[in-house]
Each structure stands twice: as C-alpha cells, then as structure tokens.
Scaffold this motif. Sequence first.
Motif, PDB file in Angstrom:
ATOM      1  N   SER A 168       0.822  -1.212   0.000  1.00  0.00           N
ATOM      2  CA  SER A 168       0.000   0.000   0.000  1.00  0.00           C
ATOM      3  C   SER A 168       0.854   1.259   0.000  1.00  0.00           C
ATOM      4  N   ILE A 193      -6.622   1.630  -4.981  1.00  0.00           N
ATOM      5  CA  ILE A 193      -5.965   0.369  -4.615  1.00  0.00           C
ATOM      6  C   ILE A 193      -5.388   0.466  -3.203  1.00  0.00           C
ATOM      7  N   LEU A 196      -8.164   0.028  -0.673  1.00  0.00           N
ATOM      8  CA  LEU A 196      -8.579  -1.371  -0.593  1.00  0.00           C
ATOM      9  C   LEU A 196      -7.557  -2.204   0.179  1.00  0.00           C
ATOM     10  N   MET A 199      -8.073  -1.480   3.860  1.00  0.00           N
ATOM     11  CA  MET A 199      -9.233  -2.217   4.372  1.00  0.00           C
ATOM     12  C   MET A 199      -8.925  -3.702   4.502  1.00  0.00           C
ATOM     13  N   GLY A 200      -8.169  -4.236   3.545  1.00  0.00           N
ATOM     14  CA  GLY A 200      -7.792  -5.635   3.619  1.00  0.00           C
ATOM     15  C   GLY A 200      -6.923  -5.917   4.832  1.00  0.00           C
ATOM     16  N   THR A 244      -6.931   5.164   6.790  1.00  0.00           N
ATOM     17  CA  THR A 244      -7.822   4.770   5.697  1.00  0.00           C
ATOM     18  C   THR A 244      -8.937   5.793   5.502  1.00  0.00           C
TER      19      THR A 244
END
Length: 291
Positions: A168, A193, A196, A199-200, A244
């Motif tokens: 990230s 991206i 995401l 969040m992952g 985030t």
Amino acid sequence: MTTKHENYYVPAQSAWPIIGAIGLFLIAFGAGHFVHQLKSGASGGGYILLAGIAVILFMLVGWFRTVINESMTGLYSHQMDRSFRQGMSWFIFSEVMFFGAFFGALFYARMVAVPWLGGASNNAMTHEVLWPQFEAVWPLLTTPDGTKTEAMPWNGLPLINTIVLLTSSVTLHFAHVSLEKGKRSAITLWLGITILLGMGFLALQAEEYMHAYHEMGLTLASGVYGNTFFLLTGFHGMHVTLGTLFLLVLFFRVLKGHFSADKHFAFQAGSWYWHFVDVVWLCLFIFVYVL
C-alpha cells in the motif's frame, strides 16, 4: 465572522475542538470500562466506546468540511501552508513518541523485568517468593494463576499483512507521483488500490484477533505478553483505520477535481501519515512477531 489578513488567515471560533475532546473522553472512558467488564461481567463500556467513536467521526467530517471549504475558496496564504506543514510534522513526531512509549514498555518487560525476575543482577528471591515456577523466557506463555496461551507466529496472517501494508505504501507513492504529473485517472486508480489494501489489512487483523482469542487463548488477560501484543497491534490498527478514513476523504476530493500538481498539501499530509503507519508496522512485525 472570519477575517483574512495579508499573511495569515484567522478562522472564526469553532466548536469542533471541544466536540473532539468530548469524543476522546468517551473513547478513553468507554475503553477502560470495556476492558474491565471483560473480567467483571459488567456492561455499558462498549456502548460508551462506540458513542465516542461516533462523536469523533462526526467531528472529523465536520472539521474536514470546514477546512476543505476554506482551502478551496482561497483563504489560505503561503504562511498558512507552512503552518499546516509544521503542524503535520509535529503531529507525526508526537505519534513517534506515542509508539515509542509502548515499544519502551515492551523492551523493558523483555530485557529488564523478565530477566530480573529470573535471577539476573543477583536477584535470587523475587521469583521464588512471588512465582516459584517462573521461567525467564519471552514470550511469557503462562501467568501466575496458571493460565496458558500461545505465541502468535510471524508467518501466516502477520506476514501477509506486512506484505499488504508495504504494498500500500508503494501504490500510494504511485498515486502521489501521478498527482505531481497531473494524471488524474492514475491518481484515482492507485489511491483506490491503496484504500482497498488498507481495508484488507484491517479485515485480516480482525481475523487474526478472532483466531488469537478463540483458538490460541491469547487475550488481554494473558499476562504481560497478551497485554503488550494487543496494546501495540491494537493501537496500530486504530491508526490504520484513521489513515484509511483520511485516504477516503482524499479519494473523494480527487473525484471532485481538487488538488493540482503545485497545490496538494492535504494529499501530501495523508501520504506522510500512511508511510509513518507502515514504518511502525514494520517495527511491530520485527519486535513483536519475529524476535
């Protein structure tokens, strides 16, 4: 009313700071009671904690909206931009000190307290009197009352999360470079991206916590090892959550056409914060999971 000076913008009085203070108080109070009720069986702490989080989110939305409107209407001067840079720099420095205190507690427990209890520095009595079966090893997997737990291995979910978070950082760097080159579609792609991946990371950490609690017996009640493990990883997870949210705000601003190649400090500030969070996780992975 607000006033605009030649070199520095002076905003009107705002209720957002006191609202944020109330939210932080509710979080601290609720978190303390929530941890206490895990042992006592009382209730109410979790609801207070959630209320505090809701207040903080409300404050962030309102305050962000105010600052964004002030920026987009041209109220900020170059002096104000320098103040923002200094403020963000000092904020990240305070976060370094914040995590430094927790890492200090971890190192003290591992390098000082545990060896001392095991007889280091000519201490031959304390562990024999307080805890006859004590073994000076880290992590401590048995508490004085006989509760046993397991150490969280570095491979598996922690390793995957490390790869996710480091990736990230790379995608966010690509987004920043795209912004400086004026490639708005690329900004949206790389920033999306990054969000995401953030969040992952949080989803995998939640899965790791459930595995720790239900299958490994690793909880907040698992002695100093459980305490330091959840303290460090939990606060880091909170920072990833805030980061985030920060990136989500930037994502929607990009969609609305905000930022330019020469005026995008908000994006840069979000990038600083995210890279800082990644560095902290790398230290966590090494000192909490691997060593």
